[in-house]
Design a protein around this motif. Structure first.
Motif, mmCIF file in Angstrom:
data_model
loop_
_atom_site.group_PDB
_atom_site.id
_atom_site.type_symbol
_atom_site.label_atom_id
_atom_site.label_comp_id
_atom_site.label_asym_id
_atom_site.label_seq_id
_atom_site.Cartn_x
_atom_site.Cartn_y
_atom_site.Cartn_z
ATOM 1 N N GLY A 75 49.729 29.121 47.040
ATOM 2 C CA GLY A 75 48.989 28.513 48.148
ATOM 3 C C GLY A 75 47.497 28.677 48.000
ATOM 4 O O GLY A 75 46.713 27.826 48.428
ATOM 5 N N LEU A 76 47.095 29.788 47.415
ATOM 6 C CA LEU A 76 45.673 30.061 47.218
ATOM 7 C C LEU A 76 45.514 30.794 45.893
ATOM 8 O O LEU A 76 46.171 31.802 45.648
ATOM 9 N N LEU A 77 44.629 30.258 45.061
ATOM 10 C CA LEU A 77 44.320 30.878 43.774
ATOM 11 C C LEU A 77 42.855 31.285 43.770
ATOM 12 O O LEU A 77 41.966 30.440 43.929
ATOM 13 N N LEU A 78 42.616 32.574 43.634
ATOM 14 C CA LEU A 78 41.252 33.091 43.460
ATOM 15 C C LEU A 78 41.089 33.325 41.970
ATOM 16 O O LEU A 78 41.780 34.161 41.391
ATOM 17 N N LEU A 79 40.184 32.570 41.340
ATOM 18 C CA LEU A 79 40.160 32.519 39.884
ATOM 19 C C LEU A 79 38.752 32.710 39.344
ATOM 20 O O LEU A 79 37.779 32.136 39.847
ATOM 21 N N ASP A 80 38.665 33.485 38.279
ATOM 22 C CA ASP A 80 37.404 33.740 37.568
ATOM 23 C C ASP A 80 36.810 32.428 37.042
ATOM 24 O O ASP A 80 37.503 31.621 36.428
ATOM 25 N N ALA A 81 35.509 32.258 37.264
ATOM 26 C CA ALA A 81 34.787 31.096 36.701
ATOM 27 C C ALA A 81 33.323 31.499 36.558
ATOM 28 O O ALA A 81 32.459 30.978 37.234
ATOM 29 N N GLN A 82 33.051 32.401 35.649
ATOM 30 C CA GLN A 82 31.707 32.987 35.605
ATOM 31 C C GLN A 82 30.671 32.106 34.918
ATOM 32 O O GLN A 82 29.503 32.123 35.286
ATOM 33 N N TYR A 83 31.101 31.330 33.929
ATOM 34 C CA TYR A 83 30.114 30.740 33.022
ATOM 35 C C TYR A 83 29.954 29.229 33.149
ATOM 36 O O TYR A 83 30.896 28.514 33.514
ATOM 37 N N SER A 84 28.785 28.763 32.765
ATOM 38 C CA SER A 84 28.603 27.348 32.434
ATOM 39 C C SER A 84 29.154 27.152 31.019
ATOM 40 O O SER A 84 29.416 28.128 30.299
ATOM 41 N N GLU A 85 29.301 25.898 30.613
ATOM 42 C CA GLU A 85 29.760 25.621 29.245
ATOM 43 C C GLU A 85 28.800 26.218 28.221
ATOM 44 O O GLU A 85 29.213 26.800 27.218
ATOM 45 N N ALA A 86 27.506 26.054 28.472
ATOM 46 C CA ALA A 86 26.501 26.557 27.517
ATOM 47 C C ALA A 86 26.550 28.080 27.441
ATOM 48 O O ALA A 86 26.473 28.662 26.348
ATOM 49 N N GLU A 87 26.717 28.731 28.581
ATOM 50 C CA GLU A 87 26.813 30.198 28.579
ATOM 51 C C GLU A 87 28.057 30.663 27.839
ATOM 52 O O GLU A 87 28.036 31.676 27.135
ATOM 53 N N TYR A 88 29.127 29.916 28.001
ATOM 54 C CA TYR A 88 30.381 30.345 27.366
ATOM 55 C C TYR A 88 30.291 30.281 25.851
ATOM 56 O O TYR A 88 30.903 31.089 25.152
ATOM 57 N N ARG A 89 29.498 29.338 25.354
ATOM 58 C CA ARG A 89 29.369 29.233 23.898
ATOM 59 C C ARG A 89 28.805 30.518 23.295
ATOM 60 O O ARG A 89 29.107 30.859 22.154
ATOM 61 N N VAL A 90 28.007 31.248 24.057
ATOM 62 C CA VAL A 90 27.453 32.510 23.527
ATOM 63 C C VAL A 90 28.117 33.736 24.167
ATOM 64 O O VAL A 90 27.699 34.858 23.904
ATOM 65 N N SER A 91 29.103 33.508 25.022
ATOM 66 C CA SER A 91 29.750 34.632 25.717
ATOM 67 C C SER A 91 31.254 34.658 25.483
ATOM 68 O O SER A 91 31.985 35.345 26.204
ATOM 69 N N ALA B 292 38.188 26.733 34.112
ATOM 70 C CA ALA B 292 38.898 27.376 35.230
ATOM 71 C C ALA B 292 39.500 26.306 36.152
ATOM 72 O O ALA B 292 40.634 26.441 36.618
ATOM 73 N N ALA B 293 38.736 25.235 36.382
ATOM 74 C CA ALA B 293 39.257 24.147 37.228
ATOM 75 C C ALA B 293 40.479 23.505 36.585
ATOM 76 O O ALA B 293 41.450 23.155 37.275
ATOM 77 N N GLU B 294 40.453 23.364 35.276
ATOM 78 C CA GLU B 294 41.599 22.773 34.569
ATOM 79 C C GLU B 294 42.817 23.702 34.661
ATOM 80 O O GLU B 294 43.942 23.237 34.861
ATOM 81 N N VAL B 295 42.581 24.997 34.523
ATOM 82 C CA VAL B 295 43.685 25.963 34.671
ATOM 83 C C VAL B 295 44.280 25.855 36.078
ATOM 84 O O VAL B 295 45.503 25.823 36.260
ATOM 85 N N ALA B 296 43.413 25.780 37.076
ATOM 86 C CA ALA B 296 43.890 25.664 38.464
ATOM 87 C C ALA B 296 44.714 24.393 38.649
ATOM 88 O O ALA B 296 45.757 24.399 39.313
ATOM 89 N N ARG B 297 44.247 23.293 38.044
ATOM 90 C CA ARG B 297 44.976 22.025 38.169
ATOM 91 C C ARG B 297 46.363 22.153 37.531
ATOM 92 O O ARG B 297 47.363 21.747 38.120
ATOM 93 N N ARG B 298 46.406 22.749 36.347
ATOM 94 C CA ARG B 298 47.703 22.882 35.659
ATOM 95 C C ARG B 298 48.652 23.798 36.418
ATOM 96 O O ARG B 298 49.865 23.633 36.358
ATOM 97 N N CYS B 299 48.087 24.774 37.123
ATOM 98 C CA CYS B 299 48.930 25.690 37.914
ATOM 99 C C CYS B 299 49.511 25.014 39.149
ATOM 100 O O CYS B 299 50.454 25.519 39.739
#
Ligand SMILES: [Zn+2]
Ligand SMILES: [Zn+2]
Length: 277
Positions: A190-206, A217-224
């Protein structure tokens, strides 16, 4: 009360952050208040644990604390939570044994020199420490757990009560190959609290730091098939302006998703989920 009440007390990740440009989403680190029936559960013990009025809001001096992992942003509120100094308070604390260190040992490390001046023995409450089993019950709440990819490990929790389910999965870097198992765990909640810390650019270096970029994270939520998703663990330097712009853009692409703000009150009803605030 038929539904479950969830209050976000801290949605900032890694470090607390301060200043007028972070006033809307808040600078408090991870902490969520979950209340169902007579049970009160706190998820994580970041600086959000020191939320004004929280000790008074606990319905009784007995509650449960579920900790995802002992990175400092998830436990830093622990040594100063005032109910822990009350002899009439009792709390069951769950934190997975990691690297051979029990829940108690991990938390006592924080309250040891040179990190902290007050020893754990100063806490007067009755604290019972538990490793995290795959599943267990808190009164009428069924708790299922899953280890998620994060440096050193982190636990995701699924709390089911009557016909409601809330999943708390912060500090999770789910790669494509992890998503099927995560969706089996979190599917249809019913409710998913999900990590989404980075922008795409930040993730490339993180990559490998244990957090996900927003669009993934949004795609993971959609698939769930989560009925409602609230994104948490905002990067410390992320401003309100940036989060509001991302929030608007994301909601145009996908319904029932948003960025969490400290202070948000969410109600999860048995047959549907309403977000307020
Ligand atoms: Zn964290
Ligand atoms: Zn972490």
């Amino acid at each position: 009360m038929n539904g479950v009440r969830v209050r976000l007390l801290g949605v900032r990740g890694s470090m607390p952050a301060h200043g007028p440009s972070r006033a809307v989403f808040g600078g408090e680190t991870s902490c969520v208040l979950y209340q169902a029936g007579d049970e009160t559960v706190l998820l994580d013990a970041g600086t959000g644990l020191l939320w004004e009025g929280l000790p008074e809001a606990l319905s009784q001096p007995r509650f449960t604390l579920l900790i995802t992992h002992a990175h400092v942003d998830h436990i830093i509120g622990f040594p100063m939570f005032s109910p822990f100094f009350r002899p009439d308070c009792s709390c069951d604390i769950y934190l997975k044994t990691r690297d051979g260190r029990t829940a108690r040992e991990q938390l006592e490390t924080l309250m040891s020199p040179p990190l902290w001046p007050v020893p754990p023995g100063a806490l007067r409450a009755s604290l019972t420490f538990h490793d995290v089993p795959p599943s267990f019950d808190i009164g009428g709440i069924r708790v299922d757990t899953m280890e998620v990819p994060h440096p050193g490990g982190a636990t995701a929790y699924r709390l089911s009560w009557r016909e409601t389910s809330v999943v708390y999965a912060t500090d999770a870097e789910l790669l494509s190959e992890d998503v099927p198992a995560f969706c089996r765990f979190a599917g249809g909640c019913g409710l998913l609290l999900l990590d989404a810390q980075y922008s795409e650019a930040e993730y490339r270096v993180s990559r490998g730091f244990g957090h996900m970029p927003v669009d993934w994270a949004a795609e993971v939520a959609r698939r769930c098939g989560a009925r409602q998703t609230v994104l948490v663990h905002h990067a410390p330097m992320r401003t309100d302006e940036q989060l509001l712009a991302w929030d608007q853009a994301l909601r145009q692409k996908m319904a029932a998703i948003r960025f969490g703000r400290a202070g948000d009150e969410l109600t999860v009803e048995p047959m549907r989920t309403d977000l307020q605030g």
